[in-house]
Scaffold this motif. Structure first.
Motif, PDB file in Angstrom:
ATOM      1  N   TYR A 198       0.823  -1.209   0.000  1.00  0.00           N
ATOM      2  CA  TYR A 198       0.000   0.000   0.000  1.00  0.00           C
ATOM      3  C   TYR A 198       0.856   1.258   0.000  1.00  0.00           C
ATOM      4  CZ  TYR A 198      -3.674  -3.251   1.452  1.00  0.00           C
ATOM      5  OH  TYR A 198      -4.548  -4.285   1.510  1.00  0.00           O
ATOM      6  N   ALA A 205      -2.472   0.387  -4.180  1.00  0.00           N
ATOM      7  CA  ALA A 205      -2.266  -0.950  -3.614  1.00  0.00           C
ATOM      8  C   ALA A 205      -2.115  -1.966  -4.733  1.00  0.00           C
ATOM      9  CB  ALA A 205      -3.447  -1.328  -2.720  1.00  0.00           C
ATOM     10  N   ASN A 235       0.771  -4.561   5.994  1.00  0.00           N
ATOM     11  CA  ASN A 235       0.745  -3.860   4.709  1.00  0.00           C
ATOM     12  C   ASN A 235       2.013  -4.126   3.897  1.00  0.00           C
ATOM     13  OD1 ASN A 235       2.406  -2.353   6.380  1.00  0.00           O
ATOM     14  ND2 ASN A 235       0.950  -0.667   6.594  1.00  0.00           N
TER      15      ASN A 235
END
Length: 362
Positions: A73, A131, A90
């Motif tokens: 991300y 993302a 993430n």
């Protein structure tokens, strides 16, 4: 190249996501049973962020030095192999299925190609936060030479990176020496008789300009994050200190070559001789982040900078400091030029090596 194999990345690797850890379960000091927690900001700041630690959750989420960690991300696709600890959710780890046929450092360089990074940014699947998905990464086509040639290719690129890293470390040492001299002369031994003034008495603070109309060239173009590109024209040709206007406010830069500064980065014109290196050290040691006037994006103004109080020593002391520091800064500048040259060579070679256009002796 008949022995090279074309496949998808998902055929030779699988991916494991990191662990979500609430902020209250992260610690700033390492204690028994704690392990380093690797976050996006650790990778994007190149290790400059304070380290966080968490309780050890077991091997499932742990990356070891040399493991490939990729960001999902924000800046999707950005990759590192220099961290050891538990990865955040993430991030994800790229695990090779058969390391007798695939060499991790070769995969690392394959994924670090600018074309691959651009692909990740273009294919991101979120309107609010860039993302990427495991499906996107899995579908990447990759050419695999025999393992010996993979290692040879990675060896050539690693040698360039090692040289670049060595010069960066040399420059950090040289900068530390210059800062120590500044602190000794102008902080620890400051005299009450020095004139009380403001930063604006010593420098003229100028706005940068848009760079989009510039052609490619050899002149560095600076934004608040550092060098953005190289252009065919310069905005200013003399010694200057660059101060962020938007974004990373503490990323102060000294420059002594023609450059262009965009509108997120102020540049400075010296009002006196022999003061640029002094100004750089002085501004670099200010806590500019604490002077932020922005809400969503950290911001700085000329009014704030112009009114920063400063003790102004004699012109003679400025001249002596310039003489003592000049050799340090000349070496820093020489290293910076070599670093850019090596980076350009590496970035030119990388895609050619990955498709066999340039071959390496095994």
């Amino acid at each position: 190249m008949s022995e090279w194999i074309e496949c998808k990345l998902g055929e030779i690797a699988f991916f494991s996501q990191g662990l979500q850890v609430p902020i209250e379960e992260q610690f700033t000091e390492q204690k028994e049973n704690l392990i380093r927690f690797i976050r996006i900001k650790d990778i994007t700041s190149n290790g400059q962020e304070p380290i966080r630690y968490i309780m050890n959750p077991g091997d499932r989420y742990i990356a070891r030095f040399g493991d490939l960690i990729m960001i999902r991300y924000g800046t999707p696709g950005l990759l590192s192999d220099k961290y050891e600890g538990v990865i955040a959710n993430n991030l994800f780890k790229i695990n090779l299925k058969n390391e007798t046929e695939c060499y991790r450092k070769y995969i690392f360089y394959f994924l670090n190609q600018q074309s691959i990074q651009d692909h990740f940014m273009a294919s991101q699947n979120s309107t609010t936060m860039p993302a990427i998905t495991f499906t996107e990464v899995s579908s990447l086509p990759i050419l695999l030479p025999p393992i010996a040639e993979q290692k040879a290719i990675a060896g050539v690129l690693s040698a360039l990176d090692d040289k670049i890293d060595l010069m960066h470390r040399q420059n950090k040492t040289l900068e530390a020496m210059a800062e120590a001299l500044f602190r000794q002369w102008f902080v620890e031994e400051a005299e009450e008789s020095w004139e009380e003034g403001k930063l604006g008495d010593l420098v003229e603070i100028k706005y940068g300009k848009d760079h989009k109309s510039l052609l490619d060239g050899n002149v560095p173009v600076f934004g608040s994050g550092g060098i953005m590109r190289y252009a065919d024209r310069s905005l200013y040709n003399f010694e200057s200190v660059l101060i962020p206007r938007k974004g990373s406010l503490d990323n102060v830069i000294y420059i002594n070559e023609p450059f262009w500064s965009v509108d997120t980065m102020f540049y400075t014109i010296m009002r006196k001789p022999n003061i640029a290196k002094f100004i750089y050290q002085f501004v670099k040691n200010l806590n500019l982040s604490s002077m932020n006037v922005g809400s969503a994006v950290p911001s700085m103004t000329t009014e704030i900078l112009n009114n920063v109080p400063i003790q102004i020593p004699s012109d003679q002391l400025f001249e002596i400091f310039e003489e003592r520091c000049s050799q340090l800064y000349l070496k820093i500048q020489s290293n910076a030029v070599q670093i850019r040259s090596l980076e350009k060579l590496r970035d030119t070679l990388l895609p050619k090596l990955m498709i066999g256009e340039v071959r390496v002796d095994v």
